[in-house]
Design an enzyme around this catalytic site. Structure first.
Site, mmCIF file in Angstrom:
data_model
loop_
_atom_site.group_PDB
_atom_site.id
_atom_site.type_symbol
_atom_site.label_atom_id
_atom_site.label_comp_id
_atom_site.label_asym_id
_atom_site.label_seq_id
_atom_site.Cartn_x
_atom_site.Cartn_y
_atom_site.Cartn_z
ATOM 1 N N HIS A 179 5.986 4.915 -7.083
ATOM 2 C CA HIS A 179 7.241 4.200 -7.320
ATOM 3 C C HIS A 179 7.129 3.364 -8.595
ATOM 4 O O HIS A 179 8.022 3.373 -9.444
ATOM 5 C CB HIS A 179 7.577 3.281 -6.146
ATOM 6 C CG HIS A 179 8.368 3.924 -5.055
ATOM 7 N ND1 HIS A 179 7.836 4.869 -4.219
ATOM 8 C CD2 HIS A 179 9.657 3.755 -4.661
ATOM 9 C CE1 HIS A 179 8.760 5.243 -3.344
ATOM 10 N NE2 HIS A 179 9.879 4.595 -3.592
ATOM 11 N N HIS A 226 2.263 -0.679 -0.438
ATOM 12 C CA HIS A 226 1.229 -0.686 -1.480
ATOM 13 C C HIS A 226 0.637 -2.073 -1.635
ATOM 14 O O HIS A 226 1.294 -3.084 -1.373
ATOM 15 C CB HIS A 226 1.805 -0.247 -2.829
ATOM 16 C CG HIS A 226 2.055 1.218 -2.919
ATOM 17 N ND1 HIS A 226 1.049 2.147 -3.061
ATOM 18 C CD2 HIS A 226 3.209 1.932 -2.895
ATOM 19 C CE1 HIS A 226 1.572 3.363 -3.119
ATOM 20 N NE2 HIS A 226 2.885 3.255 -3.005
#
Length: 416
Positions: A179, A226
């Site tokens: 991302h 993350h």
């Protein structure tokens, strides 16, 4: 240095950021598999570290000691397990809805729905040149990022203490954040490419690129998918790729549009990379997602080459940089109409080709279309996804704008 790396990779740092933004766990719980194990990458498969929930025993490298020799063994109950749930999720409480909607929306900027709308919209409403640059960089950074995940095999932040808001990609590994890579690459590729084509305040464009990239990066911490280290590495890798490739963007454009071997390379290379994607010992969505991205790039690449041969590219008319006309209600209405018609064509293409390719491949392989495990096999998943999204790329780059002309939604005076 190692202490700093450990701190940035710590799930406690992610949990602290979530709590600071008003996202807190309602009760302590973890993703649990049938045998009562909590897996480090959240996949339900043996990851780098496996923690036995019954007692203090920790089993490294997914060893079989996690299997209790007692046939009557039952995993310890969790306070947040519910009857009938095989993979219970942590319950959470939102105390700041502004941050929740901001970061959940920002996280969506890295999903398929965004790419299949934003990138074609640039093509239909602004400049196919910019779309071509964005698709090329998107494919490169995403392949590198996805492959690195499955080569490094570093786990996502553990839950608890982290609250995880996404489930589909929970089986994927964490390092680096794709991302963050995609957001950085798309934002700054658009900024650097647009200044060649369109007049706009560069400082304003730079601020927008930084803000959008930062929001997507922070959203990966907020959603618990993350660590800070994953995000930082993703940004750095994208920055390096942009810096190394930027001097050659013009050359790549020329070869992609004019070299007679361009359509062959544009199909064979992405298909080869899809089949040679790193193998895992369990199913992950990374191979399928990477195949989709490479196939979109492949279809668009061939489509742009075909448009150049046909002599109608729908690019902005020079000399560059051009001054864009003011945004009127009529222009806005035409833009919305082009978006809806184009999106409808892409969705129809996706559903038609996906339906047909799946049935052909399953018949060849002797599998049922409804068999999810069969559809995940490489000999079915790669060709059906590749053929589906190559078709989408071709329709986007060749057919959609011509339909706009037929419907009176496009002014040929704005193209060359």
């Amino acid at each position: 240095m190692w202490g700093l790396i450990s701190y940035l990779n710590s799930p406690e740092l992610v949990g602290a950021f979530q709590r600071c933004c008003g996202l807190v766990p309602r009760e302590t719980c973890s993703r649990v598999s049938q045998n009562g194990l909590v897996h480090a990458n959240g996949s339900g498969k043996n990851g780098p570290v496996t923690i036995h929930r019954r007692g203090a025993e920790q089993v490294a490298n997914g060893t079989s000691r996690a299997q209790d020799s007692n046939s009557n063994y039952k995993p310890a109950s969790s306070p947040c397990e519910t009857k009938g749930e095989e993979h219970p999720r942590p319950r959470y409480k939102v105390r700041n809805w502004l941050f929740y909607f901001l970061f959940v929306t920002s996280a969506a900027l890295g999903h398929e729905v965004f790419y299949i709308t934003f990138l074609p919209c640039i093509h239909w409403n602004l400049d196919p040149f910019l779309c071509r640059r964005l698709v090329n960089m998107w494919a490169v950074v995403m392949y590198i990022g996805q492959a690195m995940k499955d080569i490094l095999k570093l786990p996502r932040p553990s839950s608890p203490p982290v609250v995880k808001l996404e489930t589909r990609v929970d089986a994927e590994y964490g390092m680096p954040s794709t991302h963050a890579m995609a957001a950085t690459a798309i934002s700054f590729t658009l900024l650097l490419s647009a200044q060649e084509r369109v007049k706009f305040p560069f400082e304003l464009g730079l601020i927008v690129a930084v803000v959008l990239s930062a929001l997507v990066c922070l959203s990966r911490l907020y959603t618990g998918m993350h660590s800070a280290l994953d995000v930082i590495c993703g940004v750095v890798i994208s920055a390096i790729i942009i810096a190394l490739s930027y001097p050659y963007w013009g050359t790549i454009d020329y070869l992609q549009l004019h070299n007679p071997l361009s359509p062959i390379v544009g199909v064979v290379l992405p298909l080869f990379l899809s089949y040679k994607y790193p193998e895992l010992d369990h199913y992950s969505t990374t191979r399928g997602d990477t195949t989709i991205i490479l196939a979109c790039c492949s279809g668009c690449s061939v489509g742009y080459w075909v448009n150049e041969r046909l002599g109608l590219t729908f690019d902005l008319a020079g000399p560059f940089p051009v001054t864009l006309p003011p945004l009127t209600l009529v222009a806005l209405g035409l833009g919305v109409a082009r978006f809806l018609v184009g999106l409808g064509m892409l969705v129809l293409t996706r559903q038609t080709v996906r339906w047909a390719s799946l049935r052909v491949l399953c018949r060849i392989s002797g599998a049922s279309v409804s068999d999810v495990d069969a559809r995940r096999r490489k000999e079915i998943e790669v060709p059906y996804k590749f053929s589906t999204y190559v078709s989408i790329g071709l329709v986007n780059s060749i057919l959609v704008n011509r339909v706009f002309v037929m419907m009176g939604l496009w002014d040929l005076g704005n193209s060359v």
